[in-house]
Design a protein around this motif. Structure first.
Motif, short mmCIF file in Angstrom:
data_model
loop_
_atom_site.label_atom_id
_atom_site.label_comp_id
_atom_site.label_asym_id
_atom_site.label_seq_id
_atom_site.Cartn_x
_atom_site.Cartn_y
_atom_site.Cartn_z
N PRO A 1 1.19 -10.24 -3.30
CA PRO A 1 2.49 -10.74 -3.88
C PRO A 1 2.42 -11.66 -4.99
N MET A 2 1.08 -12.48 -5.06
CA MET A 2 0.96 -13.43 -6.11
C MET A 2 0.05 -13.20 -7.08
N CYS A 3 0.31 -13.59 -8.37
CA CYS A 3 -0.66 -13.49 -9.58
C CYS A 3 -1.86 -14.17 -9.39
N HIS A 4 -3.07 -13.73 -9.54
CA HIS A 4 -4.31 -14.25 -9.42
C HIS A 4 -4.36 -15.15 -10.57
N SER A 5 -3.71 -15.11 -11.78
CA SER A 5 -3.91 -15.84 -13.04
C SER A 5 -2.94 -16.92 -13.23
N CYS A 6 -1.83 -16.97 -13.08
CA CYS A 6 -0.69 -17.73 -12.95
C CYS A 6 0.04 -18.15 -12.05
N HIS A 7 -0.39 -17.43 -10.75
CA HIS A 7 0.29 -17.78 -9.60
C HIS A 7 1.92 -17.23 -9.35
N SER A 8 2.45 -16.80 -10.42
CA SER A 8 3.69 -16.03 -10.56
C SER A 8 3.86 -15.11 -9.31
N LEU A 9 5.24 -15.05 -8.63
CA LEU A 9 5.53 -14.13 -7.72
C LEU A 9 6.27 -12.99 -8.40
N GLN A 10 6.53 -13.17 -9.66
CA GLN A 10 7.47 -11.84 -10.50
C GLN A 10 6.42 -11.08 -11.06
N TRP A 11 6.66 -9.59 -10.64
CA TRP A 11 5.78 -8.73 -10.92
C TRP A 11 6.45 -7.27 -10.91
N GLU A 12 6.00 -6.16 -11.58
CA GLU A 12 6.54 -5.01 -11.63
C GLU A 12 5.35 -3.80 -11.16
N TRP A 13 5.69 -2.72 -10.84
CA TRP A 13 4.68 -1.61 -10.92
C TRP A 13 4.72 -0.88 -12.14
N ALA A 14 3.63 -1.26 -13.02
CA ALA A 14 3.72 -0.73 -14.42
C ALA A 14 2.77 0.51 -14.33
N PRO A 15 3.11 1.69 -15.03
CA PRO A 15 2.33 2.86 -15.15
C PRO A 15 1.16 2.57 -16.15
N THR A 16 0.01 3.30 -15.89
CA THR A 16 -0.94 3.49 -16.68
C THR A 16 -1.07 4.90 -17.29
N LYS A 17 -1.72 5.11 -18.20
CA LYS A 17 -2.28 6.22 -18.70
C LYS A 17 -3.09 7.35 -18.02
N THR B 1 0.61 -1.05 0.35
CA THR B 1 0.05 0.01 -0.08
C THR B 1 0.83 1.25 0.11
N LYS B 2 1.94 1.27 0.83
CA LYS B 2 2.87 2.37 0.79
C LYS B 2 3.61 2.81 -0.62
N GLU B 3 3.87 1.46 -1.04
CA GLU B 3 4.59 1.64 -2.47
C GLU B 3 3.64 2.14 -3.53
N PHE B 4 2.36 1.79 -3.58
CA PHE B 4 1.11 2.34 -4.47
C PHE B 4 1.22 3.81 -4.28
N TYR B 5 0.96 4.05 -3.04
CA TYR B 5 0.71 5.65 -2.68
C TYR B 5 2.14 6.49 -2.86
N ASP B 6 3.21 5.83 -2.79
CA ASP B 6 4.59 6.71 -3.23
C ASP B 6 4.51 6.80 -4.44
N PHE C 1 0.01 0.33 -11.13
CA PHE C 1 -0.41 -1.05 -10.70
C PHE C 1 0.57 -2.28 -10.72
N GLN C 2 0.22 -3.05 -10.09
CA GLN C 2 1.18 -4.29 -10.12
C GLN C 2 0.73 -5.03 -11.48
N ARG C 3 1.62 -5.52 -12.12
CA ARG C 3 1.40 -6.24 -13.25
C ARG C 3 2.42 -7.39 -13.45
N CYS C 4 1.78 -8.66 -13.62
CA CYS C 4 2.58 -9.88 -13.65
C CYS C 4 3.44 -10.06 -14.62
N GLN C 5 4.94 -10.07 -14.57
CA GLN C 5 5.97 -10.40 -15.42
C GLN C 5 5.90 -11.31 -16.13
N LYS C 6 5.18 -12.78 -15.78
CA LYS C 6 5.16 -13.82 -16.45
C LYS C 6 3.84 -13.76 -17.43
N CYS C 7 2.80 -13.31 -17.04
CA CYS C 7 1.51 -13.49 -17.86
C CYS C 7 0.89 -12.10 -18.30
#
Length: 140
Positions: free
Chosen positions: A48-64, A19-24, A33-39
């Motif tokens: 921490p975990m992707c709801h789609s593929c269960h990967s723990l690899q993610w990034e904070w990806a920008p939106t427009k 939550t702190k990271e989101f508001y930072d 928002f978090q976006r899974c780096q696998k799917c």
């Protein structure tokens, strides 16, 4: 995406963990928002975990910062006295063009004038020195 106003809010998010990271990011005038780096699945609220593929690899990806009104509810009687002066107000879910949904405000419009699918764009409200809230306004 420019900050338009500075208001006082009694209830603010507890800044801890993801939550702190989101508001930072919001404080830096970026809606990410978090976006899974696998799917590639977007997710919010952060976790921490992707709801789609269960990967723990993610990034904070920008939106427009563009999206549409997905749904809302109008509050006519504040359950929390902190919001008493704001009633009636709409608690709105905005669906970003990239896919994630965010519970937020659409400002500058009466709740009765909201419409499903109404295009909206992001602005940031610096409500304190530590917290900047992402809010939306009608396009056009």
């Amino acid at each position: 995406m420019k900050t338009e106003s500075k208001t006082q809010t009694v209830r603010l998010p507890i800044l801890h963990g993801y939550t702190k990271e989101f508001y930072d990011w919001c404080r830096q005038q970026e809606l990410r928002f978090q976006r899974c780096q696998k799917c590639g699945a977007w997710r919010h609220p952060p976790r921490p975990m992707c709801h789609s593929c269960h990967s723990l690899q993610w990034e904070w990806a920008p939106t427009k910062g563009k999206g549409k009104v997905y749904c809302w509810t109008t509050v006519h009687q504040a359950l929390d006295p902190a919001f008493a002066e704001a009633v009636p107000y709409a608690a709105v879910v905005v669906e970003l063009d990239e896919g994630p949904r965010l519970a937020t405000w659409v400002t500058g419009i009466l709740p009765d004038d909201l419409q499903i699918g109404m295009p909206v764009e992001l602005w940031f409200d610096d409500v304190s020195d530590e917290v900047t809230l992402p809010k939306f306004k009608r396009v056009g």
